[in-house]
Design an enzyme around this catalytic site. Structure first.
Site, PDB file in Angstrom:
ATOM      1  N   ASP A 212     -43.882  41.503  26.420  1.00 38.02           N
ATOM      2  CA  ASP A 212     -42.461  41.634  26.714  1.00 38.02           C
ATOM      3  C   ASP A 212     -42.192  42.865  27.583  1.00 38.02           C
ATOM      4  O   ASP A 212     -42.541  43.997  27.216  1.00 38.02           O
ATOM      5  CB  ASP A 212     -41.678  41.728  25.408  1.00 38.02           C
TER       6      ASP A 212
ATOM      7  N   SER B 160     -32.664  38.249  23.906  1.00 38.40           N
ATOM      8  CA  SER B 160     -32.891  39.673  23.715  1.00 38.40           C
ATOM      9  C   SER B 160     -32.215  40.158  22.428  1.00 38.40           C
ATOM     10  O   SER B 160     -32.504  39.634  21.351  1.00 38.40           O
ATOM     11  CB  SER B 160     -32.410  40.441  24.945  1.00 38.40           C
TER      12      SER B 160
ATOM     13  N   HIS C 107     -38.879  39.024  30.274  1.00 39.86           N
ATOM     14  CA  HIS C 107     -37.962  39.254  29.152  1.00 39.86           C
ATOM     15  C   HIS C 107     -36.753  38.350  29.363  1.00 39.86           C
ATOM     16  O   HIS C 107     -36.021  38.514  30.344  1.00 39.86           O
ATOM     17  CB  HIS C 107     -37.546  40.713  29.097  1.00 39.86           C
TER      18      HIS C 107
END
Length: 420
Positions: free
Chosen positions: A297, A201, A364
């Site tokens: 995402d 991330s 994600h």
């Protein structure tokens, strides 16, 4: 932008989350900015399946303050290190923690009262799962390496270098990066024969931003590569035609003085905000890079593509909760987002040294979670799990350039589904 952060928080409070049938909730439900969604989807509750991972203790960097390397609130930064053994004793995997960004005084003041801005709130131990696992059956290629997780407490993907004395805010992400790396080098990383910089991330973005800098730490004899999971945050228009993420990134870069620490291969011809987007950086990296990303995402769909500020009528709420609820026009919009991502990596993918695993899932971060990294029912592309794809690429066993067919063709996905 601050309203977006608030509504993402409310959204997550109201709905439980399921991944591949297993209920999970982020235990750190105290952050009300954009970090919240990232924290939520980055932390999979392994205990739901009776999983018993390795827990690794926190080490604070006691010499960091003298170098100006401190968290948002001025506390010491830190990391978690589990030593390698056997054939991996001289190999190092450095993993950069994710957790969103803060783009204003208000959001940074809030953040400094959480684990994303102060080591006072760091967990004393972290579970090492997925790419950080110490078990060969869970992490076949990196299980016996020295594995490090550098904690994230600056809010600018380890790039900022400024301060706000009025509000007692220290934006010292780049100095934290330097202090952590210096300490790890002193603990033996300088002698590494193999090294991999990774991140998830906001940490995945950081691994892209710092990739060539990491390569420069080692001699030419050391095999050095980089790996970014869920770090391809796109400079895309939202459902109202606006630039939600660009506006937020502009606040991050400007407030935290990040521009001077972004890759010069980008800033020599683009503005600093553009150079916070990986699509403008990856093609010019000199160091081999592997991109692991979902084409849809989850964080970007909720907080960037269809935030409440752009979806004022709430027509995207059902789609955000479950892709099965998306209308044909919404799926068409998301296919356009996927196409934009694929177009942005075309030049990058042409390099023999780079790797790709772009699956058509609504998720994600897939490298830290054991169920998506390497398990009996992990996501597959080309009949290969993510862990095996990354290992094949790192050790040059085969070229890995896997791009999935469009949704909904992939039945191996572990989609994040939000249920009332």
């Amino acid at each position: 932008m601050n309203n977006i952060c608030y509504w993402v928080f409310i959204f997550l409070i109201r709905f439980n989350v399921y991944a591949n049938g297993f209920h999970f909730l982020d235990p750190l439900f105290h952050d009300s900015n954009s970090t919240q969604m990232l924290s939520f989807v980055e932390n999979y509750n392994q205990s739901a399946a009776g999983y018993n991972p390795l827990y690794v203790g926190l080490t604070l960097i006691h010499g960091a303050a003298a170098k100006g390397a401190v968290c948002l609130d001025g506390t010491l930064p830190g990391y978690h290190l589990h030593r390698g053994f056997g054939s991996g004793a001289n190999s190092w995997l450095v993993h950069l923690e994710g957790g969103g960004w803060c783009n204003s005084i208000r959001t940074c003041v809030y953040r400094k009262k959480t684990r994303r801005g102060s080591s006072n709130y760091f967990e004393k131990q972290l579970a090492f799962t997925g790419i950080l696992s110490n078990k060969a059956q869970e992490n076949p290629d990196f299980f016996n390496w020295n594995r490090v997780k550098i904690r994230y407490c600056d809010g600018a993907s380890f790039t900022g270098d400024s301060e706000d004395k009025v509000h007692n805010l220290q934006f010292r992400g780049h100095k934290i990066w330097l202090a952590a790396i210096e300490e790890l080098m002193s603990k033996g990383m300088r002698y590494a024969n193999q090294a991999l910089l990774s991140g998830c991330s906001a940490g995945g973005l950081a691994s892209i931003l710092h990739c060539d800098e990491f390569r420069g730490l080692f001699s030419r004899k050391t095999k050095v590569k980089c790996f970014a999971d869920a770090g391809m945050f796109m400079d895309a228009r939202d459902v109202a035609g606006g630039h939600t993420l660009r506006n937020m990134y502009n606040g991050v870069v400007t407030l935290q003085g990040a521009g001077k620490n972004l890759p010069r291969t980008c800033t020599n011809h683009l503005d600093p905000t553009s150079c916070f987007f990986p699509q403008n950086i990856i093609s010019n990296l000199r160091t081999p890079m592997f991109l692991l990303n979902t084409a849809y995402d989850s964080w970007q769909i909720i907080a960037s593509l269809a935030p409440p500020s752009a979806d004022r009528q709430g027509t995207w709420k059902a789609c955000q909760k479950n892709p099965a609820n998306c209308s044909p026009s919404q799926i068409n919009f998301l296919q356009g987002f996927r196409n934009q991502m694929l177009n942005s990596i075309k030049r990058f993918s042409m390099s023999k040294q780079n790797g790709l695993f772009i699956n058509s899932c609504f998720a994600h971060c897939q490298s830290e979670r054991q169920d998506t990294w390497f398990a009996d029912n992990s996501p597959l592309l080309g009949n290969k799990a993510i862990a095996l794809a990354v290992g094949d690429w790192y050790f040059d066993r085969s070229s890995v350039k896997q791009i999935d067919c469009p949704y909904p063709c992939d039945k191996t996905c572990h989609n994040l589904v939000f249920r009332a």
